[in-house]
Design a protein around this motif. Structure first.
Motif, PDB file in Angstrom:
ATOM      1  N   TYR A  23       0.834  -1.201   0.000  1.00  0.00           N
ATOM      2  CA  TYR A  23       0.000   0.000   0.000  1.00  0.00           C
ATOM      3  C   TYR A  23       0.871   1.254   0.000  1.00  0.00           C
ATOM      4  O   TYR A  23       1.696   1.445   0.895  1.00  0.00           O
ATOM      5  N   ASN A  24       0.678   2.098  -1.012  1.00  0.00           N
ATOM      6  CA  ASN A  24       1.301   3.420  -1.025  1.00  0.00           C
ATOM      7  C   ASN A  24       0.368   4.368  -0.277  1.00  0.00           C
ATOM      8  O   ASN A  24      -0.744   4.626  -0.727  1.00  0.00           O
ATOM      9  N   ILE A  25       0.829   4.906   0.859  1.00  0.00           N
ATOM     10  CA  ILE A  25      -0.055   5.671   1.748  1.00  0.00           C
ATOM     11  C   ILE A  25       0.154   7.185   1.647  1.00  0.00           C
ATOM     12  O   ILE A  25      -0.389   7.943   2.444  1.00  0.00           O
ATOM     13  N   ARG A  26       0.929   7.639   0.690  1.00  0.00           N
ATOM     14  CA  ARG A  26       1.140   9.060   0.392  1.00  0.00           C
ATOM     15  C   ARG A  26       1.417   9.891   1.640  1.00  0.00           C
ATOM     16  O   ARG A  26       0.847  10.964   1.846  1.00  0.00           O
ATOM     17  N   LEU A  46       1.307  -9.133   7.048  1.00  0.00           N
ATOM     18  CA  LEU A  46       2.411  -8.242   6.696  1.00  0.00           C
ATOM     19  C   LEU A  46       1.866  -7.109   5.845  1.00  0.00           C
ATOM     20  O   LEU A  46       1.018  -7.341   4.971  1.00  0.00           O
ATOM     21  N   VAL A  47       2.357  -5.896   6.085  1.00  0.00           N
ATOM     22  CA  VAL A  47       1.997  -4.747   5.261  1.00  0.00           C
ATOM     23  C   VAL A  47       3.275  -4.134   4.711  1.00  0.00           C
ATOM     24  O   VAL A  47       4.154  -3.718   5.473  1.00  0.00           O
ATOM     25  N   LEU A  48       3.373  -4.091   3.387  1.00  0.00           N
ATOM     26  CA  LEU A  48       4.490  -3.445   2.706  1.00  0.00           C
ATOM     27  C   LEU A  48       4.038  -2.030   2.363  1.00  0.00           C
ATOM     28  O   LEU A  48       3.197  -1.827   1.485  1.00  0.00           O
ATOM     29  N   VAL A  49       4.575  -1.060   3.080  1.00  0.00           N
ATOM     30  CA  VAL A  49       4.153   0.336   2.947  1.00  0.00           C
ATOM     31  C   VAL A  49       5.118   1.084   2.033  1.00  0.00           C
ATOM     32  O   VAL A  49       6.338   0.860   2.076  1.00  0.00           O
ATOM     33  N   GLN A  50       4.564   1.971   1.206  1.00  0.00           N
ATOM     34  CA  GLN A  50       5.372   2.935   0.466  1.00  0.00           C
ATOM     35  C   GLN A  50       4.900   4.338   0.816  1.00  0.00           C
ATOM     36  O   GLN A  50       3.737   4.551   1.143  1.00  0.00           O
ATOM     37  N   GLY A 161       5.680  -3.494  -3.943  1.00  0.00           N
ATOM     38  CA  GLY A 161       5.482  -2.092  -3.652  1.00  0.00           C
ATOM     39  C   GLY A 161       5.026  -1.328  -4.872  1.00  0.00           C
ATOM     40  O   GLY A 161       4.421  -1.885  -5.797  1.00  0.00           O
ATOM     41  N   ASP A 162       5.359  -0.061  -4.873  1.00  0.00           N
ATOM     42  CA  ASP A 162       5.034   0.852  -5.965  1.00  0.00           C
ATOM     43  C   ASP A 162       6.201   0.824  -6.946  1.00  0.00           C
ATOM     44  O   ASP A 162       7.283   1.322  -6.645  1.00  0.00           O
ATOM     45  N   LEU A 163       5.974   0.216  -8.123  1.00  0.00           N
ATOM     46  CA  LEU A 163       7.051   0.068  -9.100  1.00  0.00           C
ATOM     47  C   LEU A 163       7.179   1.273 -10.018  1.00  0.00           C
ATOM     48  O   LEU A 163       8.162   1.387 -10.752  1.00  0.00           O
TER      49      LEU A 163
END
Length: 249
Positions: A23-26, A46-50, A161-163
């Motif tokens: 999740y990209n959380i800005r 698990l949470v992969l944050v961007q 993530g955000d590629l």
């Protein structure tokens, strides 16, 4: 309504079914209550944050989100230049490391948030990334991601993530050649992650090494507890949720 993903559990053979969210959380600049509701409804292990907060009181902000969404902080944030890792209490953490990538003058500093975790007898490496907007730098970072997962010291690993790139791009293809693109293997829910108002491109993804069984992966549209209003209000990306079966070791 999306077909339910398998719930988190430990199988009789010692393998673990886990739910992983990217999740990209800005930088939590939007509706943080909506963001927490979305994460909690996904019930991730698990949470992969961007784009975690990186500036004033960033640790406090990330800790507040973790608590509100039923998670704890593993690694990352400003120390990884944006990527972070959260987990449920189900995870046993062996090791964490924040990695800053080489800086290209004039471009934003990038990094990886990494960890080694166990769920019972299942052990795996984890990496959250937010790759460059510049195509050549992005391609090099894709190689660094692969190298980092290979050096995790675990038999299985996940990354994502955000590629900043669609599946047809060379960096996305590079990752999907070496790893399982979870959406492509077992599509579930929605495909496109950007933008929440008008989803039209898949630029966020989860990848898994061989041996991990992908049970389903996609944008959690229609999941109980998640509303379109919350998805639009939470941030400028849609999340990616996957259910994975990780073998025992």
């Amino acid at each position: 309504m999306a077909t339910p993903l398998p719930t988190s559990r430990t199988e009789p053979d010692g393998s673990a079914v886990i739910r992983v969210l990217s999740y990209n959380i800005r930088s939590m600049r939007d509706d943080t209550e909506a963001l927490a509701r979305v994460i909690r409804a996904c019930a991730p292990d698990l949470v992969l944050v961007q784009e975690a907060p990186r500036f004033f009181r960033w640790r406090k902000k990330l800790a507040r989100l973790a608590a509100a969404s039923g998670q704890v902080i593993l690694s990352g944030g400003a120390t990884a230049s944006g990527p972070a890792l959260l987990s449920s209490l189900r995870a046993t953490v062996e090791h964490t490391e924040d990695v800053l990538l080489p800086l290209t003058p004039g471009l934003h500093r990038r990094g990886f948030a990494t960890a080694v975790v166990r769920f019972g007898r299942a052990r795996l490496g984890v990496l959250s990334c937010h790759l460059s907007l510049q195509k050549d730098e992005r391609y090099e970072q894709g190689g660094m991601l692969l190298d980092r997962l290979a050096a995790s010291g675990t038999p299985y690993a996940i990354g994502g993530g955000d590629l900043n790139e669609r599946p047809g791009g060379r960096t996305f293809k590079r990752l999907a050649t070496e790893l399982q693109d979870c959406w492509a293997v077992a599509p579930w829910g929605g495909e496109y992650t950007s933008t929440p108002v008008e989803p039209h491109q898949r630029i966020d993804a989860l990848f898994a090494t061989e041996g991990i069984e992908v049970l389903g992966c996609g944008v959690p549209l229609g999941l109980p507890g998640i509303t379109e209003t919350d998805l639009r209000a939470a941030t400028d990306h849609l999340p990616v949720l996957a259910a994975l079966r990780v073998p025992a070791v």
